[in-house]
Enzyme design. Structure first.
Site, PDB file in Angstrom:
ATOM      1  N   LYS A 215      84.975 -61.251  11.917  1.00  0.00           N
ATOM      2  CA  LYS A 215      84.834 -61.337  10.454  1.00  0.00           C
ATOM      3  C   LYS A 215      83.338 -61.427  10.176  1.00  0.00           C
ATOM      4  CE  LYS A 215      84.234 -63.577   7.134  1.00  0.00           C
ATOM      5  NZ  LYS A 215      83.059 -63.257   6.301  1.00  0.00           N
ATOM      6  N   GLU A 290      77.760 -72.231  16.552  1.00  0.00           N
ATOM      7  CA  GLU A 290      76.293 -72.095  16.517  1.00  0.00           C
ATOM      8  C   GLU A 290      75.890 -72.329  15.069  1.00  0.00           C
ATOM      9  OE1 GLU A 290      74.253 -71.601  18.984  1.00  0.00           O
ATOM     10  OE2 GLU A 290      75.554 -70.893  20.598  1.00  0.00           O
ATOM     11  N   CYS A 324      68.095 -69.425  12.464  1.00  0.00           N
ATOM     12  CA  CYS A 324      68.481 -70.816  12.745  1.00  0.00           C
ATOM     13  C   CYS A 324      67.471 -71.508  13.649  1.00  0.00           C
ATOM     14  CB  CYS A 324      69.854 -70.830  13.381  1.00  0.00           C
ATOM     15  SG  CYS A 324      69.942 -69.703  14.768  1.00  0.00           S
ATOM     16  N   GLU A 421      67.558 -77.424   6.271  1.00  0.00           N
ATOM     17  CA  GLU A 421      67.020 -76.113   6.639  1.00  0.00           C
ATOM     18  C   GLU A 421      66.632 -75.354   5.365  1.00  0.00           C
ATOM     19  OE1 GLU A 421      70.284 -74.014   8.316  1.00  0.00           O
ATOM     20  OE2 GLU A 421      69.086 -73.186   9.922  1.00  0.00           O
TER      21      GLU A 421
HETATM   22  P1  NAP Z   1      77.788 -69.294   6.155  1.00  0.00           P
HETATM   23  O1  NAP Z   1      77.777 -69.337   4.695  1.00  0.00           O
HETATM   24  O2  NAP Z   1      78.337 -70.446   6.896  1.00  0.00           O
HETATM   25  O3  NAP Z   1      78.589 -67.962   6.544  1.00  0.00           O
HETATM   26  C1  NAP Z   1      78.799 -67.585   7.889  1.00  0.00           C
HETATM   27  C2  NAP Z   1      80.090 -66.821   7.988  1.00  0.00           C
HETATM   28  O4  NAP Z   1      81.173 -67.681   7.655  1.00  0.00           O
HETATM   29  C3  NAP Z   1      80.178 -65.635   7.031  1.00  0.00           C
HETATM   30  O5  NAP Z   1      80.867 -64.588   7.680  1.00  0.00           O
HETATM   31  C4  NAP Z   1      80.990 -66.206   5.888  1.00  0.00           C
HETATM   32  O6  NAP Z   1      81.683 -65.207   5.179  1.00  0.00           O
HETATM   33  C5  NAP Z   1      81.962 -67.074   6.649  1.00  0.00           C
HETATM   34  N1  NAP Z   1      82.616 -68.114   5.867  1.00  0.00           N
HETATM   35  C6  NAP Z   1      82.166 -68.764   4.774  1.00  0.00           C
HETATM   36  N2  NAP Z   1      83.084 -69.667   4.361  1.00  0.00           N
HETATM   37  C7  NAP Z   1      84.138 -69.580   5.206  1.00  0.00           C
HETATM   38  C8  NAP Z   1      85.398 -70.230   5.305  1.00  0.00           C
HETATM   39  N3  NAP Z   1      85.772 -71.192   4.452  1.00  0.00           N
HETATM   40  N4  NAP Z   1      86.233 -69.872   6.312  1.00  0.00           N
HETATM   41  C9  NAP Z   1      85.876 -68.913   7.179  1.00  0.00           C
HETATM   42  N5  NAP Z   1      84.700 -68.261   7.142  1.00  0.00           N
HETATM   43  C10 NAP Z   1      83.841 -68.589   6.168  1.00  0.00           C
HETATM   44  O7  NAP Z   1      76.349 -69.054   6.760  1.00  0.00           O
HETATM   45  P2  NAP Z   1      75.307 -67.912   6.395  1.00  0.00           P
HETATM   46  O8  NAP Z   1      74.653 -68.273   5.107  1.00  0.00           O
HETATM   47  O9  NAP Z   1      75.937 -66.556   6.508  1.00  0.00           O
HETATM   48  O10 NAP Z   1      74.281 -68.033   7.605  1.00  0.00           O
HETATM   49  C11 NAP Z   1      73.192 -68.903   7.589  1.00  0.00           C
HETATM   50  C12 NAP Z   1      73.472 -70.110   8.457  1.00  0.00           C
HETATM   51  O11 NAP Z   1      73.810 -69.685   9.779  1.00  0.00           O
HETATM   52  C13 NAP Z   1      72.254 -70.998   8.625  1.00  0.00           C
HETATM   53  O12 NAP Z   1      72.620 -72.348   8.492  1.00  0.00           O
HETATM   54  C14 NAP Z   1      71.792 -70.712  10.050  1.00  0.00           C
HETATM   55  O13 NAP Z   1      71.076 -71.740  10.643  1.00  0.00           O
HETATM   56  C15 NAP Z   1      73.076 -70.451  10.730  1.00  0.00           C
HETATM   57  N6  NAP Z   1      72.846 -69.662  11.951  1.00  0.00           N
HETATM   58  C16 NAP Z   1      72.990 -70.298  13.151  1.00  0.00           C
HETATM   59  C17 NAP Z   1      72.741 -69.601  14.315  1.00  0.00           C
HETATM   60  C18 NAP Z   1      72.893 -70.273  15.638  1.00  0.00           C
HETATM   61  O14 NAP Z   1      72.944 -69.576  16.637  1.00  0.00           O
HETATM   62  N7  NAP Z   1      72.973 -71.596  15.708  1.00  0.00           N
HETATM   63  C19 NAP Z   1      72.366 -68.257  14.261  1.00  0.00           C
HETATM   64  C20 NAP Z   1      72.238 -67.641  13.017  1.00  0.00           C
HETATM   65  C21 NAP Z   1      72.493 -68.366  11.856  1.00  0.00           C
HETATM   66  P3  NAP Z   1      81.089 -64.526   3.845  1.00  0.00           P
HETATM   67  O15 NAP Z   1      79.676 -64.169   4.120  1.00  0.00           O
HETATM   68  O16 NAP Z   1      81.964 -63.344   3.691  1.00  0.00           O
HETATM   69  O17 NAP Z   1      81.222 -65.555   2.773  1.00  0.00           O
END
Ligand code: NAP
Length: 519
Positions: A215, A290, A324, A421
């Site tokens: 997804k 992650e 991240c 962050e």
């Molecule tokens: P996000 O809002 O958590 O979204 C990540 C994924 O989860 C997207 O595909 C999103 O879908 C989905 N999602 C959102 N709500 C959900 C739910 N209730 N159930 C299932 N899936 C759901 O994060 P983001 O804004 O895309 O990414 C930024 C974050 O990722 C930052 O905090 C960053 O630090 C972290 N990150 C961590 C790493 C690591 O390796 N630790 C690497 C990269 C990024 P939709 O987009 O379709 O809403």
């Protein structure tokens, strides 16, 4: 998800109100050229992939994917939910029987074919990443190489999933350990690395014999779909890799609730990660997460100034601060503070901001309006508590979601910008006196993903690396990610590791076989 779409709409609206010419709802030249090139090589897929078939949403709904640098609509993509997620799970479940029983060598060669195709299409995939995510083209092409490297690495590792023979405690028994694939995996990924965050999960999963439902983020589904098209071409059988996108909650819940899904792997925000972890409890799935970081980047008095400058610029401003492992706090010791801060500010002032397709640009737009507002609000909070803006500090004159690369000084660890962050091109600088104080400030957070230190002392390198409560430490180096090393966090930054030989463990069950009557 729908809130996010509203954010994109707000972005376009705000751009208009800033009185800058807009190209909303029609394709600009770059978008048009890239889209037509991608179409001609079959890499602009807009439907979900279920059981090897490109599939529309059952109710025909779609959502738009935009170029964040211009507001152009790139494509309309199938907007899927529960029904499609269930179909994808069912396809993955049926494909598992066949895929998990292939020889490791067979799975390996198909993964190798996929790697070769990703590399052959490096340019087109890079352009697609820049188009939907915004990062500069050079960085985007770099992501394709990095993303593909996980497929190559795990094509090799597929052949090295060894078990064990344990010396028995009884003479007529023989004890074995088998490693077997966990089964169907649900992989939920973010927008900041539209390719690499997928391959880092799918590579080891497929290598072990698992099948996957991916997804991708609603902002960047096109790269995921293009990569899936290449996977099909490479001989990875139908149903082994499925992609559904649209309503994140409905798709996420379907993955969580299904007893056929044996593992959830997620990269994204800590808040969503916690929800998924709780949701996985009902069916006791394996979970790897992650999540977000709050990386300290510590510059000691004894650092090489040039090395520290290069490293901290790279770790802070890569992908416009949207990674991240980006430095979220720059801690500088008092003896080098003035020199470092002034050289760092000069360098930041010179970072070229613009459309990722423009030559020489190193800072693209932020992903959406919410990201701009987050940066703004963190800066306002810091100023209200005594911080000073040295460079930038506001929206860029280019409009849209472009933001000025920013340095703020006199930051304390209590300000919002040091607690959370920022995920944008804002570098807060914190002054410290002693090594103990730096370690204390660095560890004073719930996150624990990456940390960086700059010092010329070997003893200090070891001492501080060991004291930092972080899963990754860069010493005199700002770019640490590689497929051969384990990537993951301590504390609330996550569970499990991706990449390297350790990344395989996340997709394997350990089975102990005790054979009696063997005397
Ligand atoms: P996000 O809002 O958590 O979204 C990540 C994924 O989860 C997207 O595909 C999103 O879908 C989905 N999602 C959102 N709500 C959900 C739910 N209730 N159930 C299932 N899936 C759901 O994060 P983001 O804004 O895309 O990414 C930024 C974050 O990722 C930052 O905090 C960053 O630090 C972290 N990150 C961590 C790493 C690591 O390796 N630790 C690497 C990269 C990024 P939709 O987009 O379709 O809403």
């Amino acid at each position: 998800m729908f809130t996010r779409i509203i954010h994109r709409a707000t972005k376009i609206h705000n751009h208009h109100s800033l009185n800058i010419p807009r190209r909303q709802m029609s394709m600009g030249t770059t978008t048009e050229t890239v889209v037509s090139r991608l179409k001609s090589c079959g890499l602009l897929q807009t439907k979900g992939l279920i059981g090897g078939k490109w599939t529309d949403a059952s109710d025909g709904r779609t959502f738009q994917v935009n170029n964040p640098a211009t507001g152009d609509v790139i494509a309309s993509v199938a907007c899927m939910g529960e029904k499609e997620a269930k179909d994808a799970i069912s396809s993955a479940y049926h494909a598992f029987g066949h895929w998990s029983k292939l020889t490791a060598a067979d799975r390996s060669s198909r993964l190798r074919n996929w790697y070769n195709l990703l590399i052959q299409h490096k340019e087109e995939l890079g352009q697609l990443i820049t188009l939907e995510q915004g990062k500069p083209l050079k960085e985007a092409i770099g992501e394709v190489g990095y993303g593909a490297s996980f497929i190559e690495f795990y094509a090799e590792e597929a052949k090295r999933v060894y078990g064990d023979v344990i010396p028995s405690t009884l003479p007529d028994r023989r004890l074995f350990v088998l490693k077997q694939p966990v089964g169907v995996v649900g992989a939920i990924t973010p927008w900041n690395f539209p390719l690499a965050m997928i391959t880092r999960k799918v590579g080891p999963a497929l290598a072990c014999g698992c099948t996957v439902v991916v997804k991708p983020s609603e902002f960047t589904p096109l790269t995921a779909l293009a990569a899936a098209e290449l996977a099909l071409q490479s001989g990875i059988p139908p149903g082994v890799l499925n992609v559904v996108m649209g309503d994140a909650t409905k798709i996420g819940n379907s993955l969580l609730e299904s007893p056929q899904v044996r593992k959830i792997t997620f990269t994204g925000s800590t808040a969503v990660g916690k929800k998924l972890m709780a949701g996985a409890a009902e069916t006791v799935k394996k979970v790897s997460l992650e999540l977000g970081g709050n990386a300290p980047c510590i510059v000691f008095d004894d650092a090489d100034l040039e090395v520290a400058l290069k490293g901290s610029l790279a770790t802070k401003f890569r992908n416009s601060g949207q990674t991240c492992v980006c430095a979220n706090r720059i801690l500088v010791q008092e003896g080098i503070y003035e020199k470092f801060t002034s050289a760092f500010s000069n360098a930041v002032q010179n970072l070229k901001v613009g459309d990722g397709f423009t030559e020489g640009v190193v800072q693209g737009p932020l992903i959406n309006e919410a990201a701009v507002q987050k940066a703004d609000s963190f800066i306002q909070d810091a100023i209200s508590k005594g911080a000073k803006v040295l460079v930038g500090g506001k929206r860029h004159s280019l409009g849209f979601t472009f933001y000025e690369p920013t340095v703020i000084s006199d930051v304390t660890n209590e300000m919002l910008i040091a607690r959370q962050e920022v995920f944008g091109p804002v570098a807060p600088v914190i002054k410290f006196k002693t090594e103990e104080e730096a370690i204390q400030i660095a560890n004073d957070t719930n996150a624990g993903l990456a940390a960086y230190i700059f010092t010329n002392s070997i003893q200090r390198s070891w001492r501080v690396s060991e004291a930092l409560e972080y899963g990754i430490v860069g010493v005199n180096e700002g770019v640490v990610s590689t497929e051969v090393a384990p990537f993951g966090g301590y504390k609330q930054s996550g569970l499990g590791r991706e990449g390297s030989k350790y990344g395989l463990d996340e997709y394997l069950e350990i089975k102990y076989v005790c054979m009696g009557n063997m005397g």
